[in-house]
Motif scaffolding. Structure first.
Motif, short mmCIF file in Angstrom:
data_model
loop_
_atom_site.label_atom_id
_atom_site.label_comp_id
_atom_site.label_asym_id
_atom_site.label_seq_id
_atom_site.Cartn_x
_atom_site.Cartn_y
_atom_site.Cartn_z
N LYS A 1 -0.35 6.20 11.57
CA LYS A 1 -0.35 5.08 10.66
C LYS A 1 -1.78 5.09 10.04
O LYS A 1 -2.70 5.50 10.50
N VAL A 2 -1.67 4.86 8.65
CA VAL A 2 -2.89 4.59 7.79
C VAL A 2 -3.12 3.23 7.59
O VAL A 2 -2.09 2.74 6.99
N ASP A 3 -4.01 2.67 7.77
CA ASP A 3 -4.26 1.22 7.02
C ASP A 3 -5.29 0.96 6.15
O ASP A 3 -6.51 1.23 6.49
N ILE A 4 -4.93 0.73 4.67
CA ILE A 4 -5.59 1.09 3.87
C ILE A 4 -6.78 -0.22 3.77
O ILE A 4 -7.79 -0.04 3.22
N GLN B 1 4.83 12.85 2.51
CA GLN B 1 3.97 12.04 2.07
C GLN B 1 4.47 10.49 2.90
O GLN B 1 4.18 9.38 2.40
N VAL B 2 5.03 10.62 3.84
CA VAL B 2 5.68 9.27 4.51
C VAL B 2 4.66 8.59 5.03
O VAL B 2 4.60 7.13 4.83
N LEU B 3 3.45 9.18 5.54
CA LEU B 3 2.28 8.63 5.83
C LEU B 3 1.67 7.57 4.79
O LEU B 3 1.34 6.33 4.89
N GLY C 1 1.61 2.23 1.71
CA GLY C 1 1.37 1.65 0.18
C GLY C 1 0.72 2.38 -0.68
O GLY C 1 0.36 1.70 -1.93
N ILE C 2 0.59 3.76 -0.38
CA ILE C 2 0.21 4.60 -1.55
C ILE C 2 1.10 5.15 -2.52
O ILE C 2 2.25 5.21 -2.10
N ARG C 3 0.81 5.07 -3.88
CA ARG C 3 1.89 5.33 -4.84
C ARG C 3 2.44 6.77 -4.53
O ARG C 3 1.67 7.72 -4.73
N CYS C 4 3.79 6.96 -4.35
CA CYS C 4 4.55 8.11 -4.00
C CYS C 4 5.62 8.50 -4.97
O CYS C 4 6.47 7.40 -5.21
N SER C 5 5.89 9.64 -5.37
CA SER C 5 7.31 9.90 -5.84
C SER C 5 7.64 11.27 -4.98
O SER C 5 8.02 11.49 -4.26
N GLU D 1 -7.49 11.58 -6.83
CA GLU D 1 -7.57 10.17 -6.05
C GLU D 1 -6.23 9.69 -6.31
O GLU D 1 -5.57 9.52 -7.41
N THR D 2 -5.92 9.02 -5.24
CA THR D 2 -4.59 8.21 -5.00
C THR D 2 -4.49 6.95 -5.75
O THR D 2 -5.70 6.62 -6.36
N SER D 3 -3.58 6.19 -5.68
CA SER D 3 -3.78 4.69 -6.20
C SER D 3 -4.56 3.98 -5.38
O SER D 3 -4.64 2.80 -5.98
N VAL D 4 -5.30 4.26 -4.49
CA VAL D 4 -5.94 3.61 -3.58
C VAL D 4 -7.62 4.26 -3.67
O VAL D 4 -7.65 5.49 -3.27
#
Lengths: 364, 106
Positions: free
Chosen positions: A99-102, A260-262, A267-271, A281-284
């Motif tokens: 798990k990643v906790d942003i 990309q499940v993690l 809550g990071i934007r994925c498609s 850089e991701t959406s975070v």
């Protein structure tokens, strides 16, 4: 050294060169990110988590030199053990990040919680599985890790294994087919698309490679699907043409999907991949994605979002985030390309941007 | 073990001992010598381990295969008589004392 989260409220460190970086994944992207950070003079801690318990190695040779025996385990390692020690890059091998906790800026791994200032997803991709009924005591073989390659080699080199069925006429399938054909096996390749490597090659090159494989006696069936697989004394594959193929071993290489499940669950934007901007850089903020898992805007594809499975892409994106983390933002603007070995031919292929923007990998 | 001197892309010299059978590319990567990228991992397909071999040793090298020849055509730094791909040259006793120069660009 990475501090487990036992001491709360550590005052934020304003010098970017002294912060904590966690990298998830120890493939080309992850290892290059660590190396480039140190080259840029980054002094903070660097910790790499890898699900794979093997000491970090390069995957491209697994379907080439490693499979045919011309390259050994120690010659496909990225760096020596001494390099990781000297550069203070901590490896957590065989350790799963769950798990990643942003909001807390922590990753939860099997051994505990770890804090980061910057997080890098270099999680790569996983194999797409055959979506058809399979009956048998064994499973068809796939190739991704060194362990897979060891199993594959053992299975192919076994005495009495003569008929090989390869499902998927993409890179992996054809490289395995090439190895098997060169070692005297009777090989059939079944490809759903009308030509080989359709997603990444122009027709002329597809034909070129088809001819090369046929010259080695490979039976290519293009535009053909596999409907089911049954294992009795041998494997029996029923094809969409109504025909069937028998085989001692079945190898599947029908493309990959981004890991990309993690990121998604955090809550990071994925498609079709973890979405990133030109700085990877991701959406975070402070969280990056590089390599096979990253969906990036590519100026050579007219700014369209592209996800590419190649070493060049992984290495260059790693350099981009290393310099960005060190306070010298640089953007990714490489032309797309990659190289592959095939029967007697080496190419560094420019990739068709149009083809690369398709939402999925090699179709079955 | 044969001793090899690398001159990295910044012009710094590094003397290392390499086991017989290792390649020039592996020796550079594992000893953290700047300038050898080795994108493909030693499969002779990317020309990012291009290097210049010391003149005295040119006739002691393994012969160049067609694949290496083709890849060198695509190398970024100029190809010369001394150009080889590091991944295609294995260390033998005959190469003891070899000096390998790494170009500034790969």
């Amino acid at each position: 050294m990475l501090l487990p989260l036992l001491v709360p409220n550590i005052p934020p460190n304003s010098n970017p060169m002294k912060k904590n970086v966690i990298i998830i994944g120890a493939g080309h992207a992850g290892i290059q990110a660590a190396a480039s950070l140190r080259e840029e003079g980054f002094e903070g801690s660097i910790c790499i988590f890898s699900e794979d318990a093997d000491f970090p190695y390069q995957k491209p040779p697994l379907s080439k030199g490693y499979l045919d025996g011309s390259q050994q385990k120690n010659s496909i390692m990225f760096r020596s053990e001494a390099w990781y020690e000297n550069n203070q890059v901590e490896l957590k091998l065989g350790e799963l990040v769950v798990k990643v906790d942003i909001s807390q800026k922590t990753v939860h791994a099997t051994s505990g919680e770890y804090a980061f200032d910057f997080l890098v997803f270099a999680t790569g991709a996983y194999n797409r599985e055959l979506p058809i009924p399979i009956k048998g005591t064994d499973q068809p073989l796939y190739l991704r890790t060194m362990k897979d390659a060891d199993c594959l080699k053992e299975a192919l080199d076994q005495e009495g294994v003569q008929d090989i069925l390869v499902i998927g006429g993409g890179f992996i399938g054809l490289e395995v087919a090439a190895y098997a054909a060169k070692s005297g096996k009777k090989v059939t390749v079944v490809e759903y698309q009308p030509r080989l490597m359709q997603r990444v090659l122009p027709p002329m090159l597809s034909e070129h490679f088809a001819a090369k494989h046929q010259a080695y006696g490979v039976d290519l069936r293009m535009g053909v699907g596999v409907q089911d697989l049954t294992q009795d004394s041998k494997w029996l594959a029923s094809l969409s043409t109504g025909e069937s193929v028998t085989a001692d071993q079945v190898i599947v290489g029908i493309g990959v999907l981004p890991s990309q499940v993690l990121a998604q669950e955090a809550g990071i934007r994925c498609s079709n991949g973890i979405e990133v901007n030109a700085y990877c850089e991701t959406s975070v903020a402070g969280i990056y994605a590089i390599g096979d898992c990253a969906l990036h805007p590519n100026p050579f594809a007219k700014g369209q979002m592209v996800r590419l499975e190649s070493v060049q892409n992984a290495v260059d994106q790693a350099k981009v985030i290393a310099s960005t983390i060190c306070g010298k933002p640089s953007s990714y603007h490489q032309c797309l390309g990659f190289g592959r070995t095939n029967i007697t031919s080496n190419y560094k292929w420019p990739v068709y941007p149009k083809a690369m923007t398709n939402s999925s990998s090699e179709e079955m | 073990m044969p001793q090899i001197t690398y001159i990295d892309s910044d012009g710094n010299k590094h003397q290392v001992e390499l086991p017989l059978g290792a390649t020039i590319m592996e020796g550079a990567v594992q000893n953290d010598i700047k300038g050898i990228i080795a994108e493909c991992g030693g499969s002779c397909m990317c020309a990012t381990c291009h290097c210049y071999i010391g003149e005295k040793y040119l006739d002691k090298l393994p012969e160049m295969e067609e694949e290496e020849d083709e890849m060198l055509e695509g190398a970024v730094a100029p190809r010369t008589e001394r150009s080889r791909l590091g991944c295609q040259v294995r260390i033998s006793n005959a190469l003891d004392g070899l000096v390998v120069e790494i170009p500034q660009e790969q």
